[in-house]
Write a protein that holds these residues in place. Structure first.
Motif: not given
Ligand SMILES: [Zn+2]
Length: 470
Positions: A360, A363, A376, A378-379
């Motif tokens: 990504c 992040c 992603c 995570n984000c």
């Molecule tokens: Zn990310």
């Protein structure tokens, strides 16, 4: 007259199982049976062995996968009789998409054919760096004499016009259009010689000896020879006629058996550890070809073969038969939800075989595999850079499955691995590690055959515990 080319590095791979010849003999009610042969585990085959040997050869040569212009692969047992064998090996080796080369097959002479084709390509200038892989995993007919010795293994060389510490010098070849060991379109296993004595006296001994004499005439004093040896005695008979020292190559055969298309190059790699001129001769399908190599100083990577020979664990005859697919449980295996030719496999081929992740850009989290993560994890960002994942890491956690439907084989570890580059991946482990795996163990990601699905092999990476030298 041929143009000499240089050898930059060497690699070799041996499978996991060792089958004592006495086990085979006993199964057929015979006494004796000397020596042993190497056999692939159910998740190993010619492709996984070739991958390992080639990776090691490139690393030893200091050649990156994007520097290889062409892959020359010889084996009598490509993973597909017809199909994407060459492109799959090029893929798992992360070669450039414009890498050329060929797959030589059809007999145990094919490993030598790959070497000569690579030599010619480098000499002609159509490839600056050529990767040669000779590999085999013989499947002998049940009850045949070949069954006592049919082995498996792989050898790889990196060739270039200059550099390195050894060079290919002389070659000689000869053909006889006769029926020897063979496998027709309707045969699954290799059919034995019809008349071994006729083959010995009228084909093998005169032809192989003649090719050896031609090499000796061109190259002068030859320090070590790797000779073909279809029955465990013919190689010695040729050596006697040539006055040849075959100790180094014989040590390979003692551990691995007759390794088919890989035999000549495995013997050659074993010989590249000392200066002097060495020779290797391959036989198969009525063809005999030999080469000589002048070694100035030991070829990088060659010394790794000797310690690898004594690895492996003994297998019983039934275990070897199961691993080769010659002993099959009754019942219907549970097919995978998606066939190997479907969109998921086709679009995911590069990321699966080359082990790619999507980093990504927002992040830095690496999403694996890329095609099933449009956003992603995570984000939620949707901009990524594709990157090659590390092939070493530590076990974060794991479970061991003790009940698996066919085609999978229990016990099967499923591992969450933290790779050296920070990526977390979930992969299968290997059956051999199931009893001893621990959280925190260092593991390497190795190419393995996950399954044979609807008749075709499916490959992926498995986590295997690092072997720590005692
Ligand atoms: Zn990310």
């Amino acid at each position: 007259v041929t143009t000499p080319v240089r050898i930059l590095g060497a690699g070799a791979a041996v499978p996991s199982l060792r089958l004592p010849a006495a086990e085979v003999a006993a199964a057929w009610g015979a006494k004796g049976g000397r020596g042993q042969a190497a056999v692939c585990a159910p998740d190993e085959d010619v492709l996984t062995l070739s991958w390992q040997a080639a990776e090691d050869a490139m690393a030893a040569a200091g050649v990156g996968h994007d520097e290889v212009d062409a892959l020359f692969w010889g084996t009598s047992r490509p993973p597909f009789a017809e199909g994407p064998s060459h492109s799959m090996l090029a893929g798992v080796l992360r070669l450039r998409s414009d890498a050329g080369g060929l797959l030589a097959s059809g007999s145990t002479h094919s490993g030598m054919e790959a070497l000569l084709a690579a030599w010619d390509a480098v000499a002609a200038g159509s490839a600056r760096v050529a990767l040669v892989v000779a590999a085999d995993a013989l499947v002998p007919g049940l009850g045949s004499s070949l069954e006592l010795r049919a082995g498996a293994g792989a050898a790889a060389l990196v060739l270039s016009a200059d550099g390195g510490t050894a060079g290919l010098q002389a070659r000689a070849t000869w053909f006889e259009p006769i029926l020897d060991r063979h496998r027709g379109d309707s045969h699954d296993a290799t059919q034995d010689l019809y008349d071994p004595r006729l083959f010995r006296e009228e084909v093998f001994l005169p032809v192989v000896t003649e090719v050896g004499r031609k090499l000796a005439t061109e190259a002068g004093d030859i320090r070590a020879w790797a000779l073909p040896d279809p029955d465990g005695r013919l190689g010695g008979a040729v050596a006697k006629k040539l006055g040849a020292d075959t100790k180094v190559a014989d040590a390979v055969t003692a551990f691995l058996g007759e390794t088919g298309a890989a035999m000549a190059l495995l013997g050659l790699v074993a010989s590249l550890v000392e200066p002097g001129t060495v020779a290797a001769i391959a036989y198969g399908g009525g063809r005999t070809t030999g080469v000589t190599v002048d070694v100035e100083t030991p070829v990088p990577g060659a010394s790794a073969l000797a310690p690898a020979l004594s690895t492996g664990r003994f297998a019983s005859y039934p275990e070897a038969l199961r691993a080769r697919g010659q002993l099959v449980a009754s019942g219907t295996p549970v097919p995978m939800g998606v066939p190997p030719g479907s969109a998921g496999f086709v679009r995911g081929a590069h990321e699966m075989l080359e082990l790619l992740g999507a980093r990504c850009v927002e992040c830095g989290t690496v999403n694996v595999p890329p095609t099933i993560h449009p956003a992603c994890i995570n984000c939620g960002n949707d901009k990524f850079e594709i990157q090659e994942l590390a092939r070493k890491g530590t076990v974060h956690t794991f479970v061991v499955n003790h009940t698996m439907p066919a085609p999978f084989v229990a016990p099967l570890p499923l591992c969450v691995i933290d790779l050296e580059d920070g990526t977390r991946v979930m992969l299968q482990g290997t059956a051999d590690d199931a009893a001893s795996l621990q959280i925190g163990d260092t593991v390497h990601l190795l190419l393995r055959r996950y399954a044979v699905e609807r008749g075709v092999p499916v490959y992926g990476f498995k986590a295997k515990k690092e072997v720590v030298a005692a």
